[in-house]
Design a protein around this motif. Structure first.
Motif, PDB file in Angstrom:
ATOM      1  N   SER A  33       0.750  -0.630  -0.040  1.00  0.00           N
ATOM      2  CA  SER A  33      -0.078   0.172   0.192  1.00  0.00           C
ATOM      3  C   SER A  33       1.155   1.330  -0.164  1.00  0.00           C
ATOM      4  N   TYR A  34       0.333   2.103  -0.574  1.00  0.00           N
ATOM      5  CA  TYR A  34       1.117   3.574  -0.829  1.00  0.00           C
ATOM      6  C   TYR A  34       1.273   4.073   0.427  1.00  0.00           C
ATOM      7  N   GLY A  35       2.785   4.776   0.501  1.00  0.00           N
ATOM      8  CA  GLY A  35       3.364   5.418   1.729  1.00  0.00           C
ATOM      9  C   GLY A  35       3.802   4.171   2.889  1.00  0.00           C
ATOM     10  N   GLU A  36       3.330   3.567   2.833  1.00  0.00           N
ATOM     11  CA  GLU A  36       3.461   2.132   5.192  1.00  0.00           C
ATOM     12  C   GLU A  36       5.250   1.751   4.609  1.00  0.00           C
ATOM     13  N   TYR A  37       5.876   1.385   3.900  1.00  0.00           N
ATOM     14  CA  TYR A  37       7.058   0.446   3.533  1.00  0.00           C
ATOM     15  C   TYR A  37       7.918   1.559   3.290  1.00  0.00           C
ATOM     16  N   ASP A  38       7.405   3.055   3.003  1.00  0.00           N
ATOM     17  CA  ASP A  38       8.897   3.586   2.246  1.00  0.00           C
ATOM     18  C   ASP A  38      10.119   3.290   3.592  1.00  0.00           C
ATOM     19  N   GLN A  39      10.654   3.699   4.549  1.00  0.00           N
ATOM     20  CA  GLN A  39      11.852   3.008   5.078  1.00  0.00           C
ATOM     21  C   GLN A  39      12.028   2.535   5.360  1.00  0.00           C
ATOM     22  N   LEU A  40      11.190   0.954   5.209  1.00  0.00           N
ATOM     23  CA  LEU A  40      12.111  -0.336   4.747  1.00  0.00           C
ATOM     24  C   LEU A  40      12.500   0.020   3.045  1.00  0.00           C
ATOM     25  N   SER A  81      -5.605  -3.785 -11.282  1.00  0.00           N
ATOM     26  CA  SER A  81      -5.511  -2.861 -11.803  1.00  0.00           C
ATOM     27  C   SER A  81      -4.877  -1.433 -11.414  1.00  0.00           C
ATOM     28  N   ASN A  82      -4.477  -2.104 -10.046  1.00  0.00           N
ATOM     29  CA  ASN A  82      -3.091  -1.198  -9.189  1.00  0.00           C
ATOM     30  C   ASN A  82      -2.026  -0.920 -10.335  1.00  0.00           C
ATOM     31  N   VAL A  83      -1.489  -2.355 -11.413  1.00  0.00           N
ATOM     32  CA  VAL A  83       0.112  -1.829 -11.946  1.00  0.00           C
ATOM     33  C   VAL A  83      -0.476  -1.890 -13.278  1.00  0.00           C
ATOM     34  N   GLY A  84       0.317  -1.413 -13.409  1.00  0.00           N
ATOM     35  CA  GLY A  84       0.643  -0.532 -15.159  1.00  0.00           C
ATOM     36  C   GLY A  84       1.244   0.513 -15.869  1.00  0.00           C
ATOM     37  N   PHE A  85       1.558   0.123 -17.225  1.00  0.00           N
ATOM     38  CA  PHE A  85       2.245   0.950 -18.034  1.00  0.00           C
ATOM     39  C   PHE A  85       3.718   0.730 -17.676  1.00  0.00           C
ATOM     40  N   ILE A  86       3.822  -0.389 -18.182  1.00  0.00           N
ATOM     41  CA  ILE A  86       5.013  -1.465 -17.927  1.00  0.00           C
ATOM     42  C   ILE A  86       6.320  -0.715 -19.541  1.00  0.00           C
ATOM     43  N   SER A 134      10.487  -0.644 -16.999  1.00  0.00           N
ATOM     44  CA  SER A 134      10.471   0.681 -15.476  1.00  0.00           C
ATOM     45  C   SER A 134       8.746  -0.146 -15.741  1.00  0.00           C
ATOM     46  N   LEU A 135       7.929  -0.195 -14.172  1.00  0.00           N
ATOM     47  CA  LEU A 135       6.819  -0.910 -14.069  1.00  0.00           C
ATOM     48  C   LEU A 135       5.703   0.668 -13.121  1.00  0.00           C
ATOM     49  N   ARG A 136       4.657   0.921 -13.074  1.00  0.00           N
ATOM     50  CA  ARG A 136       4.132   2.192 -12.948  1.00  0.00           C
ATOM     51  C   ARG A 136       3.057   1.145 -11.218  1.00  0.00           C
ATOM     52  N   MET A 137       3.010   1.063 -10.075  1.00  0.00           N
ATOM     53  CA  MET A 137       1.585   0.782  -9.018  1.00  0.00           C
ATOM     54  C   MET A 137       1.548   2.105  -8.894  1.00  0.00           C
ATOM     55  N   THR A 138       0.165   2.298  -8.900  1.00  0.00           N
ATOM     56  CA  THR A 138      -0.839   3.681  -8.777  1.00  0.00           C
ATOM     57  C   THR A 138      -2.397   3.076  -7.932  1.00  0.00           C
ATOM     58  N   ASP A 139      -2.337   3.697  -6.772  1.00  0.00           N
ATOM     59  CA  ASP A 139      -3.822   3.645  -5.685  1.00  0.00           C
ATOM     60  C   ASP A 139      -4.643   4.182  -6.024  1.00  0.00           C
ATOM     61  N   ALA A 140      -6.154   3.655  -5.296  1.00  0.00           N
ATOM     62  CA  ALA A 140      -7.330   3.984  -5.860  1.00  0.00           C
ATOM     63  C   ALA A 140      -7.884   5.579  -5.514  1.00  0.00           C
ATOM     64  N   ALA A 141      -6.503   6.394  -5.104  1.00  0.00           N
ATOM     65  CA  ALA A 141      -6.122   7.574  -4.486  1.00  0.00           C
ATOM     66  C   ALA A 141      -5.400   8.609  -6.020  1.00  0.00           C
ATOM     67  N   GLY A 142      -4.850   7.973  -6.155  1.00  0.00           N
ATOM     68  CA  GLY A 142      -3.736   8.370  -8.037  1.00  0.00           C
ATOM     69  C   GLY A 142      -2.814   8.453  -7.883  1.00  0.00           C
ATOM     70  N   GLN A 143      -2.401   7.703  -6.254  1.00  0.00           N
ATOM     71  CA  GLN A 143      -1.149   7.899  -5.530  1.00  0.00           C
ATOM     72  C   GLN A 143       0.011   7.091  -6.421  1.00  0.00           C
ATOM     73  N   ALA A 144       1.031   6.948  -6.888  1.00  0.00           N
ATOM     74  CA  ALA A 144       1.315   6.033  -7.191  1.00  0.00           C
ATOM     75  C   ALA A 144       3.566   5.995  -6.943  1.00  0.00           C
ATOM     76  N   TYR A 145       3.776   4.713  -7.000  1.00  0.00           N
ATOM     77  CA  TYR A 145       5.040   4.841  -7.548  1.00  0.00           C
ATOM     78  C   TYR A 145       5.123   4.340  -8.705  1.00  0.00           C
ATOM     79  N   ILE A 146       7.381   4.658  -9.018  1.00  0.00           N
ATOM     80  CA  ILE A 146       7.165   4.461 -10.882  1.00  0.00           C
ATOM     81  C   ILE A 146       8.372   3.853 -10.518  1.00  0.00           C
TER      82      ILE A 146
END
Length: 400
Positions: free
Chosen positions: A79-86, A260-265, A335-347
């Motif tokens: 999930s977005y933000g939860e594991y950023d430190q690790l 639905s949350n993984v795309g733009f590979i 490269s791949l993108r993960m985007t959650d339901a609120a539009g927050q993403a990791y590339i």
């Protein structure tokens, strides 16, 4: 009635960074941080040796502790933000190149002109951002401008994007969210504390670092991650927390799935439009090792080796391009993108690498031809790194 007996549904995990110059010593100020997880297998590994003394009555005199360390896995649903430190710890680095100061500009006024030029009216909100970085833009009048974009060029006040934008004049509700992390050479450590809430018992595992990270994407499944930790020692279970301050609650962002949350590979800089993966696995190894010394029960420190990032995938064979890159030892990128339901993403970007293996067997009748391949990330001659993570969403408070 007997009990109470501990159950898994009452377990919480708390995390606290340690002093940079004092391995296994917790930072004494600030709060500690809760973490969402599915399961964990962290344990203390106390090694003992039986005494070999002859006692005259055929009995063993003693068992003597000779070594101690800790380790295990923490499994999670992404999930977005939860594991950023690790995530940053696995890369031996921190999130930087932030929009504004914290990774979120707040509401500012901008103008979009000349097809892809964004100009801030006041301040220097883009001063930390760099070419190639991805960012999230929101609060714009035109809905098409509220999306994830990549920077072509940037100054402290002007961004030009790779993609085309729609012109807007003096939009006062604009917001930019961005942060970037790439592999480094640090070995940040932390204490992980396991709380059995039904027993009010706490166990602290000290001197932990991330030795491995695996992120798994499978069709029809949740995106999962496993953090493998390696640590120094463990404090005995006790009835009070070992960590300072109060516990900061976990974030509440939605769990991401691989549908639905993984795309733009992208592969080789181009979007894969006709190639579809059944599975894709990212594995990061830090080649972490413990340093043992006389006079110390447990390691005196940790050391890292190569940063090793590999991507293994299985997909339906659509053309010869990926397989021939393997045969020709052709450098490429993923490269791949993960985007959650609120539009927050990791590339997640691996800017340079080569395929180490690839195969496309014919297994039998009535079967699809599956291309399986392993991509080895290498040091990019342009950026100087093997892996880049762009975070495009709400600012995430780092553990302190």
């Amino acid at each position: 009635m007997p009990g109470p007996f501990a159950i898994s549904d009452r377990v919480t995990l708390g995390f606290k960074p340690e002093l940079t110059a004092a391995y296994g010593v917790i930072v004494a100020t600030g709060n500690n941080y809760a973490l969402r997880f599915m399961s964990e297998s962290m344990k203390a590994n106390l090694k003992t040796v039986q005494s070999m003394e002859i006692t005259g009555d055929r009995q063993i005199r003693d068992v003597i502790p000779v070594d101690l360390d800790t380790g295990g896995d923490i499994a999670a649903e992404w999930s977005y933000g939860e594991y950023d430190q690790l995530l940053a710890y696995a890369l031996g680095s921190t999130f930087g190149n932030l929009a504004g100061i914290t990774g979120d500009t707040g509401v500012i006024t901008v103008t979009i002109s000349a097809v892809n030029t964004i100009t801030a009216s006041t301040g220097t909100p883009f001063v930390n951002m760099v070419p190639g970085q991805w960012f999230r833009m929101s609060g714009m009048v035109n809905a098409a401008n509220n999306n994830i974009f990549q920077i072509a060029t940037v100054t402290s006040t002007v961004i030009t994007t790779v993609a085309t934008l729609i012109n807007e004049v003096a939009t006062a509700t604009a917001k930019f969210q961005a942060g970037r992390c790439s592999n480094g050479t640090g070995i940040p450590t932390f204490t992980m504390e396991r709380k059995n809430g039904d027993l009010t018992q706490f166990e602290a595992l000290r001197g932990c670092a991330v030795s491995n990270l695996a992120i798994a994407y499978k069709a029809g499944a949740i995106v999962s991650a496993t953090f493998t930790l390696m640590g120094k020692n463990a404090a005995p279970m006790q009835g009070a927390t070992n960590l300072p301050g109060t516990i900061t609650a976990s974030l509440t962002n939605t769990v991401m799935n691989a549908v639905s949350n993984v795309g733009f590979i992208t592969e080789g800089g181009a979007a894969l439009t006709s190639t579809y993966f059944q599975s894709l696995d990212i594995k990061i190894a830090t080649n972490l090792r413990m340093l043992k010394g006389i006079g110390n029960l447990g390691p005196v420190g940790l050391q890292v080796g190569d940063f090793d990032a590999e991507i293994t995938f299985a997909g339906y064979l659509a053309d010869a391009s990926l397989y021939n890159k393997y045969l020709n030892n052709t450098p490429t990128s993923l490269s791949l993108r993960m985007t959650d339901a609120a539009g927050q993403a990791y590339i997640l970007t691996f800017p340079y690498g080569k395929y180490q293996t690839a195969q496309r067997p014919t297994g039998g009748k009535n079967q699809d031809i599956i291309l399986g391949a392993n991509f080895q990330a290498l040091k990019d001659p342009v950026t100087g790194v093997s892996m880049i993570i762009d975070r495009c969403g709400a600012a995430v408070t780092a553990w302190v």
